[in-house]
Design an enzyme around this catalytic site. Structure first.
Site: not given
Lengths: 496, 496
Positions: B258-259, B262, B288
């Site tokens: 997920h990160e 980003h 996001e």
């Protein structure tokens, strides 16, 4: 009141310096290479802001007005330090600051790959530029402060220190040490080698255990990793680093204990004066004295190693051992092994001062023009031959190109290392005289008395008075090299 | 030229923002607790400097003059963004900024220990204060920008976004999701549990392997540890964190992925516009969308897990395995398990939007005054019962006290999470339509085509146009929830 206004101005400056301290620690310990460019720019912008705030008209006006107010000793010292910083900030034209910083950065970038290539020709021109600008800086500061140009540079690292104070100390060491080294080497017992290798995790755990034991406050600091060990951050967030050599745990361990000495000083600075100049550390020589007091006076001594040997065995081997190489007497031999070598940062307590004196003699001559850049390699070789019996002819890499200092414009910094050793010895002799049972306490792994004494006499007093005055007051006499030489003789000759 | 002057002014602001980004990352990932006070002060001083520089008369004058000059599209967008920031900085009285920041800090400090104690009474007064000041802030911004107060807050997180855009999207999700969740739970296959536990080092190595594989540039970033996973730093020094749960490696792994989404966005921002507003990320919802595109659309899908299963086996077990719980089909079941739960941050892709919609409905009502602080617990219970069939009566800890956002004055932030999911689905549907062989590439562990597409269409375009316009341009239609709902149906219903 002007004083309050001045103090809150310096609180803001302190906030910016906090950011700079943290960015600088992070750069060495965390930052990926790609972050270098923006980091340099960001830090330059912050430094510029600090410079502008310190050197502003308003700072000078507030300081002058504040001195007419009813101030206590700490406040007075704070304002006087601010006045001095203000004077120095204004003495340096912004163009010169930028030119020197740019030249130093580019000289560094040339030096870094040139050193392993032994390529003196590549660095001599950039170094010429850095030297010329450093001389301009020294002259500008000297004019403003009314002192000798080299003293003006020294003052940037150890405020108030002068060449006139350094010369006799270094002359005595230069006269005495070569013969002392000969004798020590003659008498030296070879230690049993420790051939085991230990992973980073174990070494780190051992380092942290001993850091906590000697008084490092982990609520206000941490241990990281970087290429060169150092202590950074600030009093309530003190960050030290080490590097790990799996084949030689003692290298990393003593680096940790050295940096812990710096850290104890930083963590012990006066709480009430955070961010104000009077609450800062009192110069690089005094700072180094705290790391060397811990590393050399305490931790490389027999008493500490009696205490530490079982801790080391337990941490690294998982259990106590009777193996002779792990016993305190052998660890002591390893800790105080003397060897003549080319490299300052790898050298031992006994030969280190000669490395520094060599650099001091060359850099004072470079500054007053009696030595040129082109003369450096021969002069280096000549002094290394005389002081340590080693030739550096044609070997620039392990000679005049080994240290980063001159290539980044740091002239006047080297003396602080050896002054630190000299101060450490004089302070520790005083402690042993005055603090009953200190040797026994250390032998039992009890460091509170030592740290409390340092807090009360050195750490907690910030910059209330110049470091040399503080040492004279605390030890009862001006700084001299007797205690240091006594220590060296006791450790390296009597034990044989 | 005014434009050049304006740009160099924002370069300096960018340098200060760099310092803030790094200090903020360090605070979460490195800082010892004792460093908290000075850190907060330092960051407040830096933020104040940024605010002053952005909001200065000179900024507005330069921006106006620059718009009369001959600028290209990027320069024009940059000046317009600067004008908007200038307008917003001036709209907020300094007293209000300080009061809100102080109230939020102290409300946070009350909330932190009160949450585990389930002590709603303790937080309701401080929250009242924060809400009142947040309403003042919203009104001041709304007056300056000529918009609705809630839109003024939304604009702070996703520039240009309005309640009028959010309402219909959320209404559709609120109508459709409860029944979809029922069906998905009915059809859901229970996965085989993985009961092994794995140390931090192994999990970290696995995380880094997959980060590098999907395109994270370790020359310009790193992976650290913090209590809540996040992505910080800046484009050339992008720092993500995760936390490690030894009993559930998938938790940390999906957090890392997920990160990484980003991070890819941040590392892909346009190089030529570093430090300028037009070179920044284009809002929190779009940010996001990049993390959710990577985590939800790609990494929790069957294709990615076909590729990742052997990598995971090798990294964690040291060798491939035939054990059924480690096969791609079981990892997929684990990755897409749906469960109704109280806690937003622990919830799955299917139930998450209802958690957000609940908060959105409450915070819009809090802001327009139709809901009071005292009403929150009942309203929360009521909506949780209706949307997810769960009672939070008397359970504040797992209900209205679970998130930090409101207690620190963040109103208008929550919608970004679900808008991110909606955008991610619409973007990924476009990618699958336009990029031939994308599913096969992912199944073979080839991510270049995906990342290149994102760089060209999203990352590299910075803030050249408002995010909603960018999405419409790139996908060929305005943002809608159809692609998201299609994705949910395909993943959670068809597979059964």
């Amino acid at each position: 009141m002007s004083y309050e206004e001045l103090q809150s101005r310096f609180k803001r400056i302190g906030d910016l310096n906090h950011a700079l301290a943290m960015l600088s620690w992070d750069e060495a310990a965390m930052m990926p290479t790609g972050g270098g460019a923006i980091r340099a720019e960001s830090m330059a912008t912050l430094s510029g802001l600090v410079h502008d705030l310190v050197g502003a008209d308003e700072t000078g006006e507030l300081a002058e007005a504040a001195l007419a107010e009813d101030l206590d000793d700490w406040q007075t010292a704070n304002v006087e330090l601010i006045q001095r910083d203000w004077q120095k900030a204004r003495a340096l034209p912004r163009d010169l600051v930028v030119a020197l910083s740019t030249a130093a950065t580019s000289c560094q970038q040339v030096w870094r790959p040139a050193r392993p290539e032994n390529d003196w020709a590549a660095v001599s021109n950039p170094l010429e530029t850095v030297l010329a600008l450093t001389r301009d800086k020294a002259q500008a500061l000297a004019d403003a402060l009314g002192c000798d140009p080299y003293d003006a540079l020294l003052d940037g690292y150890q405020p108030g220190l002068t060449k006139a104070q350094v010369d006799p100390l270094f002359a005595q060491l230069r006269d005495v040490l070569p013969a002392l080294i000969d004798k020590a080497l003659d008498q030296q017992d070879e230690p049993l080698p420790i051939t085991d290798s230990f992973g980073v995790q174990r070494q780190e755990a051992l380092g942290k255990t001993l850091m906590a034991k000697v008084g490092f406050d982990f609520e206000r600091g941490l241990l990281g990793v970087s290429h060169h060990p150092f202590c950074g951050g600030e009093p309530d967030d003190t960050r030290i680093t080490t590097r790990y050599n799996e084949a030689d745990f003692l290298e990393s361990l003593f680096a940790v204990l050295h940096e812990t000495g710096h850290a104890l000083y930083q963590q012990g600075l006066p709480k009430a004066w955070r961010g104000q100049p009077v609450g800062d550390a009192n110069g690089m020589a005094l700072h180094e004295s705290q790391s060397l007091l811990m590393e050399m006076q305490v931790c490389r001594g027999a008493g500490f190693l009696d205490f530490a040997a079982p801790v080391v065995q337990q941490s690294l081997l998982g259990a106590p051992t009777d193996a002779p190489e792990w016993q305190p007497d052998n660890l002591l031999k390893l800790a105080k092994r003397v060897r003549r070598g080319y490299i300052r940062v790898d050298s031992d307590e006994l030969t280190y001062p000669l490395h520094v004196i060599l650099r001091y003699e060359l850099e004072t001559a470079l500054l007053d023009g009696s030595l040129t850049i082109a003369d450096i390699p021969d002069a280096w070789h000549d002094k290394m031959s005389r002081y340590l019996g080693l030739s550096t002819a044609g070997n620039f890499r392990d000679g005049c190109m080994q240290d980063t200092h001159w290539f980044m414009g740091l002239i006047g910094y080297f003396p602080c290392y050896t002054l630190g050793a000299v101060i450490a010895a004089q302070l520790f002799a005083t402690i042993r005289e005055r603090v009953v049972g200190i040797d026994e306490a250390i032998r039992h792994g009890e460091f509170d008395v030592l740290v409390d004494w340092l807090r009360a006499n050195i750490h907690g007093r910030g910059r209330l008075m110049p470091a040399m005055d503080l040492i004279a007051e605390v030890t009862g006499e001006p700084l001299g090299s007797d205690a240091f030489l006594d220590h060296l003789k006791a450790r390296y000759l009597d034990a044989a």
